[in-house]
Design a protein around this motif. Sequence first.
Motif, PDB file in Angstrom:
ATOM      1  N   GLY A  47     -19.419  -0.568  -6.300  1.00  0.00           N
ATOM      2  CA  GLY A  47     -19.606  -1.478  -5.179  1.00  0.00           C
ATOM      3  C   GLY A  47     -20.392  -2.661  -5.236  1.00  0.00           C
ATOM      4  N   ARG A  48     -21.248  -2.755  -6.221  1.00  0.00           N
ATOM      5  CA  ARG A  48     -22.051  -4.179  -6.514  1.00  0.00           C
ATOM      6  C   ARG A  48     -20.809  -5.078  -6.693  1.00  0.00           C
ATOM      7  N   ILE A  49     -21.237  -6.320  -6.082  1.00  0.00           N
ATOM      8  CA  ILE A  49     -20.376  -7.663  -6.137  1.00  0.00           C
ATOM      9  C   ILE A  49     -21.082  -8.381  -7.483  1.00  0.00           C
ATOM     10  N   LYS A  50     -20.345  -8.550  -8.202  1.00  0.00           N
ATOM     11  CA  LYS A  50     -20.645  -9.563  -9.306  1.00  0.00           C
ATOM     12  C   LYS A  50     -20.303 -10.798  -9.278  1.00  0.00           C
TER      13      LYS A  50
ATOM     14  N   THR B 182     -34.251 -11.003  -0.231  1.00  0.00           N
ATOM     15  CA  THR B 182     -33.377 -10.197   0.710  1.00  0.00           C
ATOM     16  C   THR B 182     -32.111 -10.775   1.536  1.00  0.00           C
ATOM     17  N   GLY B 183     -31.708 -12.144   1.037  1.00  0.00           N
ATOM     18  CA  GLY B 183     -30.347 -12.419   1.513  1.00  0.00           C
ATOM     19  C   GLY B 183     -30.231 -13.884   1.223  1.00  0.00           C
ATOM     20  N   ILE B 184     -29.249 -14.434   2.155  1.00  0.00           N
ATOM     21  CA  ILE B 184     -28.630 -15.720   2.154  1.00  0.00           C
ATOM     22  C   ILE B 184     -29.182 -16.414   3.696  1.00  0.00           C
ATOM     23  N   TYR B 185     -29.712 -17.239   3.828  1.00  0.00           N
ATOM     24  CA  TYR B 185     -30.337 -17.554   5.025  1.00  0.00           C
ATOM     25  C   TYR B 185     -29.964 -19.310   5.184  1.00  0.00           C
ATOM     26  N   GLY B 186     -29.735 -19.632   6.409  1.00  0.00           N
ATOM     27  CA  GLY B 186     -29.593 -20.969   6.779  1.00  0.00           C
ATOM     28  C   GLY B 186     -29.995 -21.442   8.406  1.00  0.00           C
ATOM     29  N   ASP B 187     -30.047 -22.647   8.562  1.00  0.00           N
ATOM     30  CA  ASP B 187     -30.105 -23.151  10.025  1.00  0.00           C
ATOM     31  C   ASP B 187     -28.673 -23.451  10.353  1.00  0.00           C
ATOM     32  N   VAL B 188     -28.439 -22.394  11.654  1.00  0.00           N
ATOM     33  CA  VAL B 188     -27.095 -22.711  12.165  1.00  0.00           C
ATOM     34  C   VAL B 188     -27.468 -23.449  13.662  1.00  0.00           C
ATOM     35  N   LYS B 189     -26.481 -24.144  13.652  1.00  0.00           N
ATOM     36  CA  LYS B 189     -26.371 -25.062  14.791  1.00  0.00           C
ATOM     37  C   LYS B 189     -24.856 -25.231  15.429  1.00  0.00           C
ATOM     38  N   LEU B 190     -24.582 -24.565  16.596  1.00  0.00           N
ATOM     39  CA  LEU B 190     -22.944 -24.915  17.091  1.00  0.00           C
ATOM     40  C   LEU B 190     -22.940 -26.102  17.422  1.00  0.00           C
ATOM     41  N   MET B 191     -21.659 -26.626  17.453  1.00  0.00           N
ATOM     42  CA  MET B 191     -21.296 -28.133  17.599  1.00  0.00           C
ATOM     43  C   MET B 191     -20.326 -28.120  18.974  1.00  0.00           C
ATOM     44  N   ASP B 192     -20.105 -29.031  19.667  1.00  0.00           N
ATOM     45  CA  ASP B 192     -19.296 -29.286  20.738  1.00  0.00           C
ATOM     46  C   ASP B 192     -18.007 -29.807  20.253  1.00  0.00           C
ATOM     47  N   THR B 193     -17.043 -28.880  19.860  1.00  0.00           N
ATOM     48  CA  THR B 193     -15.918 -28.911  19.393  1.00  0.00           C
ATOM     49  C   THR B 193     -14.826 -28.242  20.294  1.00  0.00           C
ATOM     50  N   PRO B 194     -13.584 -28.271  20.148  1.00  0.00           N
ATOM     51  CA  PRO B 194     -12.533 -27.792  20.931  1.00  0.00           C
ATOM     52  C   PRO B 194     -12.697 -26.175  20.478  1.00  0.00           C
TER      53      PRO B 194
ATOM     54  N   GLN C  39     -26.788 -11.466  -8.560  1.00  0.00           N
ATOM     55  CA  GLN C  39     -25.306 -11.747  -8.871  1.00  0.00           C
ATOM     56  C   GLN C  39     -24.652 -12.756  -7.825  1.00  0.00           C
ATOM     57  N   CYS C  40     -25.627 -13.522  -7.208  1.00  0.00           N
ATOM     58  CA  CYS C  40     -25.070 -14.473  -6.256  1.00  0.00           C
ATOM     59  C   CYS C  40     -25.282 -15.898  -6.934  1.00  0.00           C
ATOM     60  N   LYS C  41     -24.304 -16.268  -7.352  1.00  0.00           N
ATOM     61  CA  LYS C  41     -24.112 -17.631  -8.368  1.00  0.00           C
ATOM     62  C   LYS C  41     -24.287 -18.746  -7.671  1.00  0.00           C
ATOM     63  N   SER C  42     -23.545 -18.974  -6.515  1.00  0.00           N
ATOM     64  CA  SER C  42     -23.544 -20.358  -5.989  1.00  0.00           C
ATOM     65  C   SER C  42     -23.572 -20.377  -4.383  1.00  0.00           C
TER      66      SER C  42
END
Length: 132
Positions: A111-114, A71-83, A32-35
């Motif tokens: 409770g399922r999200i479509k 199993t889920g949504i994944y990504g490579d996470v980097k924090l940036m030097d911002t205010p 059900q995760c379309k994009s």
Amino acid sequence: GMMITTHLEGKNKLLMPFGVRNKNNRVYTLKQCKSVPKMMLITLAPQNGDVLKVDFDRVIGVAENIHMNKTGIYGDVKLMDTPARKEMQRTFNLEDLTLICNGTGTIGRTGRIKDYHLGNINCILKVDSAWE
């Protein structure tokens, strides 16, 4: 000063689990995760108003190579030097923070999200997360 690396960062970080009922009684699934965009800016909550719009003053990082599997949504996470990142480090104990996905979809009886579309990724307090 030097930006410290945090538990929020890393390669292939789980951004949202599938098949797990959260505290709001919602369940997300791969089917059900379309994009999901390949890349998204991460903002420090609260944003002004609309959770689906990126508030550029609140940007603390970026999630890249965003992808899904069963199993889920994944990504490579980097924090940036911002205010906003500096504000985050001054204001919070970083261990108290977590990342959550916000998006659009419809909620079924169980409770399922479509038809879920990932809209943004926010950094919030763990106590405010439906997943913690």
